[in-house]
Design a protein around this motif. Structure first.
Motif, PDB file in Angstrom:
ATOM      1  N   SER A  58      33.142  -6.301  26.660  1.00  0.00           N
ATOM      2  CA  SER A  58      32.800  -4.905  26.454  1.00  0.00           C
ATOM      3  C   SER A  58      34.060  -4.035  26.485  1.00  0.00           C
ATOM      4  O   SER A  58      35.055  -4.391  27.106  1.00  0.00           O
ATOM      5  N   SER A  59      33.986  -2.896  25.805  1.00  0.00           N
ATOM      6  CA  SER A  59      35.071  -1.920  25.839  1.00  0.00           C
ATOM      7  C   SER A  59      34.469  -0.523  25.793  1.00  0.00           C
ATOM      8  O   SER A  59      33.281  -0.358  25.535  1.00  0.00           O
ATOM      9  N   ALA A  60      35.305   0.491  26.023  1.00  0.00           N
ATOM     10  CA  ALA A  60      34.845   1.880  25.999  1.00  0.00           C
ATOM     11  C   ALA A  60      35.193   2.520  24.664  1.00  0.00           C
ATOM     12  O   ALA A  60      36.238   2.218  24.074  1.00  0.00           O
ATOM     13  N   LEU A  61      34.335   3.410  24.206  1.00  0.00           N
ATOM     14  CA  LEU A  61      34.615   4.132  22.970  1.00  0.00           C
ATOM     15  C   LEU A  61      35.858   5.002  23.098  1.00  0.00           C
ATOM     16  O   LEU A  61      36.588   5.210  22.132  1.00  0.00           O
ATOM     17  N   SER A  62      36.118   5.506  24.311  1.00  0.00           N
ATOM     18  CA  SER A  62      37.255   6.407  24.520  1.00  0.00           C
ATOM     19  C   SER A  62      38.600   5.694  24.423  1.00  0.00           C
ATOM     20  O   SER A  62      39.612   6.315  24.128  1.00  0.00           O
ATOM     21  N   ASN A  63      38.616   4.374  24.655  1.00  0.00           N
ATOM     22  CA  ASN A  63      39.869   3.624  24.627  1.00  0.00           C
ATOM     23  C   ASN A  63      39.574   2.177  24.239  1.00  0.00           C
ATOM     24  O   ASN A  63      39.518   1.295  25.094  1.00  0.00           O
ATOM     25  N   PRO A  64      39.391   1.894  22.947  1.00  0.00           N
ATOM     26  CA  PRO A  64      39.000   0.549  22.522  1.00  0.00           C
ATOM     27  C   PRO A  64      40.065  -0.521  22.743  1.00  0.00           C
ATOM     28  O   PRO A  64      39.774  -1.706  22.616  1.00  0.00           O
ATOM     29  N   SER A  65      41.284  -0.146  23.099  1.00  0.00           N
ATOM     30  CA  SER A  65      42.304  -1.158  23.383  1.00  0.00           C
ATOM     31  C   SER A  65      42.101  -1.781  24.767  1.00  0.00           C
ATOM     32  O   SER A  65      42.683  -2.820  25.067  1.00  0.00           O
ATOM     33  N   VAL A  66      41.272  -1.168  25.613  1.00  0.00           N
ATOM     34  CA  VAL A  66      40.936  -1.738  26.920  1.00  0.00           C
ATOM     35  C   VAL A  66      39.635  -2.518  26.766  1.00  0.00           C
ATOM     36  O   VAL A  66      38.610  -1.968  26.386  1.00  0.00           O
ATOM     37  N   ILE A  67      39.712  -3.814  27.046  1.00  0.00           N
ATOM     38  CA  ILE A  67      38.566  -4.712  26.885  1.00  0.00           C
ATOM     39  C   ILE A  67      38.368  -5.476  28.192  1.00  0.00           C
ATOM     40  O   ILE A  67      39.332  -5.916  28.813  1.00  0.00           O
ATOM     41  N   TYR A  68      37.113  -5.640  28.570  1.00  0.00           N
ATOM     42  CA  TYR A  68      36.760  -6.440  29.742  1.00  0.00           C
ATOM     43  C   TYR A  68      35.936  -7.635  29.279  1.00  0.00           C
ATOM     44  O   TYR A  68      35.131  -7.520  28.361  1.00  0.00           O
ATOM     45  N   ALA A  69      36.136  -8.775  29.918  1.00  0.00           N
ATOM     46  CA  ALA A  69      35.382  -9.981  29.589  1.00  0.00           C
ATOM     47  C   ALA A  69      35.043 -10.714  30.877  1.00  0.00           C
ATOM     48  O   ALA A  69      35.819 -10.691  31.837  1.00  0.00           O
ATOM     49  N   SER A  70      33.904 -11.365  30.889  1.00  0.00           N
ATOM     50  CA  SER A  70      33.532 -12.185  32.047  1.00  0.00           C
ATOM     51  C   SER A  70      33.624 -13.654  31.660  1.00  0.00           C
ATOM     52  O   SER A  70      33.366 -14.031  30.520  1.00  0.00           O
ATOM     53  N   ILE A  71      34.003 -14.451  32.633  1.00  0.00           N
ATOM     54  CA  ILE A  71      34.157 -15.896  32.451  1.00  0.00           C
ATOM     55  C   ILE A  71      33.322 -16.599  33.515  1.00  0.00           C
ATOM     56  O   ILE A  71      33.402 -16.258  34.696  1.00  0.00           O
ATOM     57  N   ARG A  72      32.509 -17.559  33.099  1.00  0.00           N
ATOM     58  CA  ARG A  72      31.755 -18.394  34.038  1.00  0.00           C
ATOM     59  C   ARG A  72      32.609 -19.617  34.351  1.00  0.00           C
ATOM     60  O   ARG A  72      32.994 -20.356  33.456  1.00  0.00           O
ATOM     61  N   LYS A  73      32.867 -19.824  35.640  1.00  0.00           N
ATOM     62  CA  LYS A  73      33.702 -20.941  36.088  1.00  0.00           C
ATOM     63  C   LYS A  73      32.885 -21.862  36.987  1.00  0.00           C
ATOM     64  O   LYS A  73      33.010 -21.800  38.193  1.00  0.00           O
ATOM     65  N   TRP A  74      32.042 -22.686  36.379  1.00  0.00           N
ATOM     66  CA  TRP A  74      31.147 -23.616  37.077  1.00  0.00           C
ATOM     67  C   TRP A  74      30.274 -22.873  38.075  1.00  0.00           C
ATOM     68  O   TRP A  74      29.184 -22.491  37.754  1.00  0.00           O
ATOM     69  N   THR A  75      30.707 -22.658  39.301  1.00  0.00           N
ATOM     70  CA  THR A  75      29.882 -21.970  40.297  1.00  0.00           C
ATOM     71  C   THR A  75      30.501 -20.634  40.695  1.00  0.00           C
ATOM     72  O   THR A  75      30.186 -20.087  41.747  1.00  0.00           O
TER      73      THR A  75
END
Length: 157
Positions: A44-61
């Motif tokens: 996901s990212s914000a409309l106000s600053n699309p160069s900032v992106i967040y991502a989630s990673i699942r690491k087994w548990t």
């Protein structure tokens, strides 16, 4: 799974372009910017600053939350004080400030977590083992919507 779907759709699109009468000089290219054997679960990212992106990673548990401030060229972990958990179901970034985000964390330590400083620190604002989705109001980050779900028992019951 999301990155695999995008890759498949991109390859189908590239094949269609090559076979279509309107052919562009287009070759999709992919760069590995975060080597991982783990699964990305949400981006996901914000409309106000699309160069900032967040991502989630699942690491087994466990999980990790990654942040890029340069449109995905490089990534760093902003999990910081988040507890160990099974999964991140949703990331919502406030449209007016990319440093404000909420995540729904599934699992024993689950709930809705809010960061007002780009992931440097997190506050648990709602406890639940089964949060599904989270959305920050577009103009008021103190209003947060949460979708709650149950777990599948596997026996249709």
């Amino acid at each position: 799974m999301l990155h695999k779907v995008i890759l498949i759709l991109s390859l189908i699109f590239a094949f269609w372009l090559a076979k279509s009468p309107i052919c562009f000089a287009f070759t999709p290219s992919w760069n590995l910017v975060y080597p991982s054997i783990y699964e990305s679960t949400y981006i996901s990212s914000a409309l106000s600053n699309p160069s900032v992106i967040y991502a989630s990673i699942r690491k087994w548990t466990d999980i990790d939350i990654l942040k890029s401030i340069n449109s995905g060229k490089t990534w760093s972990s902003v999990k910081n004080n988040l507890p160990s958990a099974a999964d991140v179901n949703w990331i919502s970034v406030f449209n007016q400030n990319s440093d404000i985000l909420a995540i729904s964390v599934w699992g024993t330590n689950g709930g809705i977590f809010l960061s007002e400083n780009g992931g440097i620190s997190w506050s648990k604002i709602f406890s639940s083992t089964t949060p599904r989705s989270v959305a920050i109001h577009p103009t008021d980050f103190t209003t947060i919507y949460v979708g709650i779900g149950g777990s599948n028992s596997g026996d249709s019951g």
